[in-house]
Structures are given as structure tokens and as C-alpha cells.
Design an enzyme around this catalytic site. Structure first.
Site, short mmCIF file in Angstrom:
data_model
loop_
_atom_site.label_atom_id
_atom_site.label_comp_id
_atom_site.label_asym_id
_atom_site.label_seq_id
_atom_site.Cartn_x
_atom_site.Cartn_y
_atom_site.Cartn_z
N LYS A 252 2.34 11.02 7.08
CA LYS A 252 1.52 10.74 8.27
C LYS A 252 2.01 11.51 9.50
CE LYS A 252 -1.06 6.91 6.65
NZ LYS A 252 -0.66 5.82 5.78
N ASP B 293 9.47 3.04 2.05
CA ASP B 293 8.26 3.79 2.38
C ASP B 293 8.00 3.62 3.88
OD1 ASP B 293 5.77 4.77 2.88
OD2 ASP B 293 4.81 3.90 1.10
N PHE C 7 0.86 -1.18 0.00
CA PHE C 7 0.00 0.00 0.00
C PHE C 7 0.89 1.23 0.00
CE2 PHE C 7 -2.26 3.60 1.59
CZ PHE C 7 -3.44 3.55 0.87
C1 LIG Z 1 -0.80 5.95 4.29
C2 LIG Z 1 0.30 5.46 3.47
C3 LIG Z 1 0.60 6.04 2.23
C4 LIG Z 1 -0.25 7.12 1.61
O1 LIG Z 1 -0.36 8.26 2.40
P1 LIG Z 1 -1.51 9.32 2.08
O2 LIG Z 1 -1.19 10.48 2.97
O3 LIG Z 1 -2.83 8.67 2.44
O4 LIG Z 1 -1.44 9.64 0.63
C5 LIG Z 1 1.70 5.57 1.54
N1 LIG Z 1 2.46 4.57 2.04
C6 LIG Z 1 2.19 3.98 3.22
C7 LIG Z 1 3.07 2.88 3.71
C8 LIG Z 1 1.10 4.39 3.97
O5 LIG Z 1 0.82 3.78 5.12
#
Ligand SMILES: *Cc1c(COP(=O)(O)O)cnc(C)c1O
Length: 421
Positions: free
Chosen positions: A262, A233, A148
């Protein structure tokens, strides 16, 4: 809506309005939140809930964290948005501090997580063409099944989730998907045109899937040997959630690019960033990438305060120590309605015995008892409380989970006899 909870007129009204005028792209728990403080949320009727989701780890440092709110309010009174057409006073201190926190040279600020991901893909391609010498338009990037990384067209182009992809094609080419946790599959997928490996150090949305300890070091080694970039990520796993600033640290790995988001916004504003060295981030020249809001004075002020907070190590230590306690308690539920628990620090994927119902139904029971946790992928409850939570509050929430599992178990034979659904 739910069998486990009757909504007050005030909450029903709010839910109806939201479901009428809002696009139905989420399936929220039936509670209408009005305020939050620390690990607690309060609904419009004044009921309090322990927050075991933290807005998917955007609120690692607690709701309405007083230090962060003060910084934001003070900055709002000065200047909030300038665009990057001028230099702003808070931007420099923020990116210097963030670069140091990451042990890197440079920062590319964006707003949401997916923008940081998109930006890193652009950077990796640019690096591939301009530095590695990959022929134009032939770059590929290796990604993981079950990933994700957000919701834009390019990022969902390599999702393995049907809900995320159905009816959204045509998709962006240039990505090769391999199973998560499988180093041999990565190596087999690599060719001379591979420019990057994009990986979540722990797959959060997939159910807090924690790879074997040799996995991330193995990716680092493959990336070095084949001269490709390792992009971590850490949008959900980073900034204290797992008991360290980055999860990569715990396995002794330094990626080429960190993706952050985040919690970088302190639960106050959206702030994201790509952090790396000048040999990659320095490739961007004026006009080649941008964002109206990226690195704005408000975001930078809050982001700096978040970095300062992380520099003390207090949040990482809390996550480590309280996380060990949480995982001890959750392990005690295995065989008592729980089949497996994964994760580290204050982060857990708790698999619910399917005979007790879906994870969602357990989350609804927990909500009725004052704990907000969210399911992911049917059978898993994802637990990620704010790192400011106390051990008593943790125990309270785990007790609630245990009660809900017991309740579901006690209703199980009854339900199969009396209901025809
Ligand atoms: C939440 C998340 C995203 C996307 O972040 P948004 O602010 O919702 O665009 C990307 N990578 C990971 C691992 C995430 O948990």
C-alpha cells in the site's frame, strides 16, 4: 444507484461505461474522480471531496505528493522497468534504506500486498522444512478469523469471508484459523509442524479491530517459545497510519517478517515487500521465487523516497497528533448516531447505529456533502484520511459525519411511515 445524490450526465456516462465493460467486483461510491491533491479529490465536474479513505491507506502521504511525483517522473525519464535480470541503480539504495527502517537485514520486493503475503507463506514453509526440520509437506501456519490478507487462492483459502471464498475451491491446505485476539487459542492450535503465525496488528478490513495491548507481545512470546515465525501484515497498519512506522512498535514487538505494501508505493505505483533477517530471506536461491516487476527501478526510486519521508518521522507525528484529535471528536458522536469507535492514529472504525441505516447509506450522504469515506462489513465506516490532512479539514469531515447522522435520524420516522421498501 443512490437516494442521496444525483449524478451529472458526465459522471453517469462514465459510471455506465465502467459498469458495462468492467467486471463488477467492486461497489464504488457514485463519484467519478479525475484528479487529486493532498487530502482532496476532484471529480470530472470539478467538485471537490475530502478523501477519508486514502485508497485503503495506499495514499498515506497525500494524492500527487509533489516530492514523490517528482521522483517518479525523473525516474520514468531514465528507466522504469528492467526486470531483475540485471542490477538496477535505484534498487540497492531502496532496499538498504527499507531494511534499516525495519531494523532487519534483507528485503524481498514484490508489487501488490497479496504477493508479499504469498511470498511470506512460501518463506515460512521453506524455513520450516530447511531450518526447523518439519517433515516435508506437513507445515502449518496459524492465521486469524476475520483476517484480510488479499485475494489469491492460497490467501483466500484461510479467509473467513463467504464473499471472498464462495465457488473458489479447492483451497490450499496448511492453515489453521483461530479467533483474533485469543492467545490461548493460538497456543492450543500449535503443534510441532507449526512454522508461522500470520497476524494483522490491527484488522483493517474487519472494521479496524484493535487487539488488547498484551496480544501482539503474547504472540511474540508464543512464537519464540515454540520456535515459529511471527509474520506481521503491516500492509495497512504500517508506514505511519497508526502514528508510528509500524503498529508493532507501539506494543514493543518486533516480528520476524514485516509485510509491507500500500503506502510503500507512495500513492504512485504498486510496491510491496517482505522484510526480515537473513536466516529467513537468505534461504531463497536464484529461481526459487521471483517477480518480473518486483523491485523495478521506478518502484525502487519511489519506495526509497517513501522511506526517506518516513525517516523524518513527520508523517508518524502528524498521524499521532491529528489522530488524537480525530478520536476525541469521534468519541463525541457516541450516542449521537455512533455506537462505537475503534482504532488509533488517523485510522478509525466508526460503528453506525443500525437504526439510522447502513454505513454505506451514511457514506453516500457524506459523499453528497463532499467527504469520501467507505463502509466495511455493513455497520462500520472506515476512516483513514491522508496523513497530510490539516486539523481544519479533519474537523470539516467530522462535522459532515455528524450532519449526516443527524439527517439520517431526522428521516428515520418519516421513512418508516412513507416507504414500503
Ligand atoms: C490491502 C491489504 C492486503 C492486500 O494488498 P493488495 O495490494 O490489495 O494485494 C493484504 N493485507 C492487508 C492487511 C491489507 O490491508
Amino acid at each position: 444507484m443512490t437516494d442521496h445524490r444525483v449524478l451529472s450526465p458526465a459522471q453517469l456516462l462514465a459510471v455506465e461505461q465502467i459498469e458495462t465493460y468492467g467486471s463488477h467486483n467492486y461497489h464504488p461510491l457514485p463519484v467519478v474522480v479525475e484528479s487529486g491533491s493532498g487530502a482532496w479529490l476532484t471529480d470530472v465536474d470539478g467538485n471537490r471531496y475530502l478523501d477519508f479513505l486514502s485508497a485503503y491507506s495506499a495514499v498515506n502521504f497525500g494524492h500527487s505528493n509533489p516530492e514523490l511525483v517528482k521522483v517518479a517522473v525523473d525516474q520514468l525519464a531514465k528507466v522504469a522497468i528492467t526486470s531483475r535480470a540485471v542490477y538496477s541503480a535505484t534498487y540497492g539504495p531502496f532496499i538498504e534504506a527499507l531494511a534499516r527502517l525495519c531494523g532487519k537485514d534483507m528485503v524481498l520486493p514484490m508489487n501488490t500486498g497479496v504477493e508479499a503475503v504469498e511470498s511470506s507463506l512460501k518463506l515460512a514453509r521453506k524455513w520450516g522444512y530447511e531450518v526447523k526440520g518439519v517433515p516435508e509437506d506437513l507445515a502449518n501456519i496459524i492465521v486469524m478469523e476475520g483476517n484480510f490478507h488479499g485475494r489469491t487462492i492460497s490467501v483466500i483459502s484461510f479467509s473467513s469471508d463467504d464473499d471472498a471464498t464462495t465457488s473458489y475451491g479447492p483451497f490450499t491446505p496448511g492453515f489453521v484459523k483461530v479467533p483474533y485476539g485469543d492467545l490461548a487459542a493460538i497456543e492450543a492450535a500449535m503443534d510441532a509442524n507449526t512454522v508461522a503465525i500470520l497476524v494483522e496488528p490491527i484488522q483493517g478490513e474487519a472494521g479496524v479491530i484493535t487487539p488488547p495491548p498484551e496480544y501482539l507481545p503474547g504472540i511474540r512470546e508464543l512464537a519464540d517459545r515454540h520456535r515459529v515465525l511471527m509474520i506481521a501484515d503491516e500492509i495497512q497498519s504500517g508506514l505511519g497510519r497508526t502514528g508510528s512506522t509500524f503498529y508493532c512498535e507501539q506494543v514493543g514487538v518486533v516480528p520476524d517478517l514485516y509485510l509491507l505494501g500500500k503506502a510503500l508505493g507512495g500513492g504512485v505505483v504498486p510496491v510491496s515487500a517482505v522484510v526480515g533477517n537473513a536466516d529467513i530471506l537468505g534461504l531463497l536461491k536464484p529461481g526459487q521465487h521471483g517477480s518480473t516487476f518486483g523491485g523495478n527501478p521506478l518502484a525502487a526510486a519511489v519506495g526509497l523516497a517513501v522511506v526517506r519521508l518516513l525517516e523524518t518521522g513527520e508523517m508518524q507525528r502528524r498521524s499521532r497528533e491529528l489522530g488524537a484529535h480525530l478520536h476525541r471528536r469521534l468519541a463525541g458522536l457516541i450516542g449521537r448516531g455512533v455506537t462505537e469507535v475503534r482504532g488509533i492514529g488517523l485510522w478509525a472504525g466508526v460503528d453506525v447505529d443500525p437504526s439510522l441505516g447502513s454505513a454505506r447509506s451514511i457514506c453516500e450522504r457524506m459523499l453528497a456533502r463532499g467527504v469520501i469515506a467507505k463502509d466495511t462489513h455493513g455497520a462500520t465506516i472506515r476512516m483513514a484520511p491522508p496523513l497530510v490532512i490539516t486539523v481544519e479539514e479533519l474537523d470539516q469531515a467530522v462535522d459532515v459525519l455528524a450532519e449526516c447522522l443527524a439527517e439520517a435520524a431526522s428521516e428515520r420516522p418519516l421513512a418508516s411511515v412513507t416507504t414500503a421498501v
